[in-house]
Structure formats: C-alpha cells, structure tokens
Enzyme design. Sequence first.
Site, PDB file in Angstrom:
ATOM      1  N   GLN A 120       6.309  -5.161   4.710  1.00  0.00           N
ATOM      2  CA  GLN A 120       7.728  -5.166   4.337  1.00  0.00           C
ATOM      3  C   GLN A 120       8.546  -5.912   5.402  1.00  0.00           C
ATOM      4  O   GLN A 120       8.452  -5.614   6.586  1.00  0.00           O
ATOM      5  CB  GLN A 120       8.223  -3.714   4.187  1.00  0.00           C
ATOM      6  CG  GLN A 120       9.625  -3.594   3.634  1.00  0.00           C
ATOM      7  CD  GLN A 120       9.743  -4.138   2.201  1.00  0.00           C
ATOM      8  OE1 GLN A 120       8.939  -3.825   1.346  1.00  0.00           O
ATOM      9  NE2 GLN A 120      10.745  -4.967   1.960  1.00  0.00           N
ATOM     10  N   LYS A 146       7.757   0.953  -4.139  1.00  0.00           N
ATOM     11  CA  LYS A 146       6.479   0.271  -4.384  1.00  0.00           C
ATOM     12  C   LYS A 146       5.330   1.287  -4.404  1.00  0.00           C
ATOM     13  O   LYS A 146       4.448   1.232  -5.259  1.00  0.00           O
ATOM     14  CB  LYS A 146       6.231  -0.792  -3.296  1.00  0.00           C
ATOM     15  CG  LYS A 146       7.146  -2.002  -3.456  1.00  0.00           C
ATOM     16  CD  LYS A 146       7.173  -2.911  -2.239  1.00  0.00           C
ATOM     17  CE  LYS A 146       8.264  -3.975  -2.426  1.00  0.00           C
ATOM     18  NZ  LYS A 146       8.523  -4.779  -1.237  1.00  0.00           N
ATOM     19  N   ASP A 151       2.097 -10.780  -2.316  1.00  0.00           N
ATOM     20  CA  ASP A 151       3.494 -11.236  -2.299  1.00  0.00           C
ATOM     21  C   ASP A 151       3.569 -12.742  -2.589  1.00  0.00           C
ATOM     22  O   ASP A 151       4.636 -13.263  -2.887  1.00  0.00           O
ATOM     23  CB  ASP A 151       4.097 -10.975  -0.909  1.00  0.00           C
ATOM     24  CG  ASP A 151       5.227  -9.960  -0.950  1.00  0.00           C
ATOM     25  OD1 ASP A 151       5.722  -9.673  -2.058  1.00  0.00           O
ATOM     26  OD2 ASP A 151       5.606  -9.465   0.131  1.00  0.00           O
TER      27      ASP A 151
END
Length: 296
Positions: free
Chosen positions: A98, A54, A121
């Site tokens: 994460q 990412k 997200d």
Amino acid sequence: MTARLISGNEIAKQIREELSREVAGLKAKHNVTPGLVTILVGQNPASVSYVTAKQKTSKELGFYSIQDNQPETITEEELLRKIDQYNKDSRIHGILVQLPLPKQINETKILYAIDPKKDVDGFHPVNVGKLMIGEADYLPCTPAGIQQLLIRSGVRTDGAEVVVVGRSNIVGKPIANILLQKQKGANATVTICHTGTKDMAFHTRRADILVVAAGKPKAVTADMVKEGVVVIDVGVNRIGMTPEGKAKLCGDVDFDGVKEKASLITPVPGGVGPMTITMLMSNTVKAAKLAAGLLS
Ligand SMILES: NC(=O)c1ccc[n+]([C@@H]2O[C@H](COP(=O)([O-])OP(=O)(O)OC[C@H]3O[C@@H](n4cnc5c(N)ncnc54)[C@H](OP(=O)(O)O)[C@@H]3O)[C@@H](O)[C@H]2O)c1
C-alpha cells in the site's frame, strides 16, 4: 438528453459474483486457492481503510489472505526482505504494497522488487511494458475497472474517439494504452490531455468517450462536451463533510451540468471507485491460474 448512470457498485458486484464462482471452481477442481498479501507500513488512516477493504473483499471471495502490518520505522532493507519472502511463498499469488511509503523507503525500489508474476497492481515496469505492447497479464486496477465499465455498459470502443484528461502512471497513461490496443473492448482513437494542452475543450468536445482523471473538481463542464458523450469520471475530491460527519466527495466533472448532455455517466461516489478493488481481486485470481499453469 439526461444521461443514464453507469453504476460501478452494480458492475463490481456482478464481477465479484463471477470471481466467487471462479474461486470455488479453482478450489474444487484444481485445489488452487488464490493468495493475496497486503503490506501496510505505518497507520496512515486512508491507507488503513484501503487495505482493510481489500482484505475484507479477498476474504469474502474465499482467498488465502494475509494482512502484513509493518511499523512506520521499518527500513528499506527489512521491507525488501519481506517482499523476497512473499515472492518465494507459493501460497501467495499477489503482493500489494500500500502506497505511500514513509520517507526512508524508496517506493520505486520496493515496487521493482515485487516478482512481476505477483504484481497484481500492474505497476512493475515489466507489466507496464507488456501492457504497452498489447501482451498484458495484469492491467492496473483502476484503468482495468474503467474498461470493464465501458464493456459491461455496452459502450462501443471500436473506432471511438476517446479523450483522456490526465497522464498519471496509474490512471491516464494506462487507460489510454488499454483503449488504443487492437483488441476487443478497445481499438479506439485516443487523445491524452494534460496541463500542457493548449485548448483542452477543443479535444474534449470531439470525444465520444471522455475519461477524466485530473484530480480537480469541475475540470470538465457542460460547455466542454458534445451531446451523447459517454463520461467516465475518475476523480475523487473531498469538498467538505456531510451532516453525518462523512467526507463529501465530488468528481472531476461538473456532474449536474454534464449529465444533461451525456448519454452515459459515472457518478462519484459509486462509479469508478468500487471497480478498483474488484479488479485487484480479478488480477489475483488470474495470477493464481497462471501460477497453476491453467492459462497459457
Ligand atoms: N476511483 C479510484 O479508484 C481512483 C484511483 C486513482 C485515482 N483516482 C482519482 O483520480 C484523480 C486523478 O488521479 P491521478 O492519480 O491520475 O492524479 P495525478 O497523478 O495528480 O494526475 C493528474 C493528471 O491530470 C492532469 N491535470 C490536472 N489538472 C488538469 C487540468 N485542469 N487540465 C488538464 N489536465 C489536468 C495533470 O497534468 P500534468 O501531468 O501536466 O500535471 C496530471 O497528468 C484523483 O482525483 C484521484 O483521487 C481515483
């Protein structure tokens, strides 16, 4: 019929090129640089590799990007303080924590603490609710990637029978919700199957578009699909090692059998996988535009 492949690698590359141009334009015309922070707690090898990918992509696209590594022992309170700091930081438009997090930390509490405007997200309940009512700012990344694969492969979703196998909050439920909206690239009739479904093959055989996110190798076989179906295989299952020492992967669909009946099919790897990070980048660019008042 042998299916044509839907290449996630190629479509992701195309979207990244578009994003790269958009970022350059945002910087030149509006002095806006999209900012993304990825917070990694501990050193779980899979999480390290996801966060590294990412970060690499965000840098390639010209983002302001921070990788915030925190020790496995961080307390929930300390992590909440970090999130609060990034919520208030105007250089940061997207915050990604994460998962999974260590046991001492309540994941739900952490995800709920992220400002919904920076929730790239798309997991905050505000954004889940907005998706449900057809007013999403940010679509969750994997389902958003699936929708792009369909749109950019010229698959007509309007009026299509879509069957989704799996009802997780990160894939099954959101992709079903996305495709049933009365919107472009959607407007389908959607059925969701799960382990409580009585006769799954009855449903999958009706599908014009079949999205499989079960986490079970070969959960869908050739006898369970009709001729001409479009198949999106979300599954990533490790089934051993290659002679070069890399993980050998397969999807949730019996690819060799199903490709003989499908019109289009995603491979694993190289199908849905490459789209997820790309859509995270797309959400971050959108967050930066929203914050700058460039979108209504
Ligand atoms: N490529 C990517 O970027 C990406 C992203 C996310 C996930 N994935 C992969 O996609 C797969 C699914 O992920 P997930 O997070 O959605 O999984 P998950 O949370 O484990 O959910 C799996 C879902 O499939 C259902 N299911 C399992 N076996 C089934 C069967 N035999 N028949 C019908 N339904 C069945 C389960 O039903 P119940 O609800 O009844 O238990 C559940 O709803 C995994 O392989 C994962 O690694 C890939």
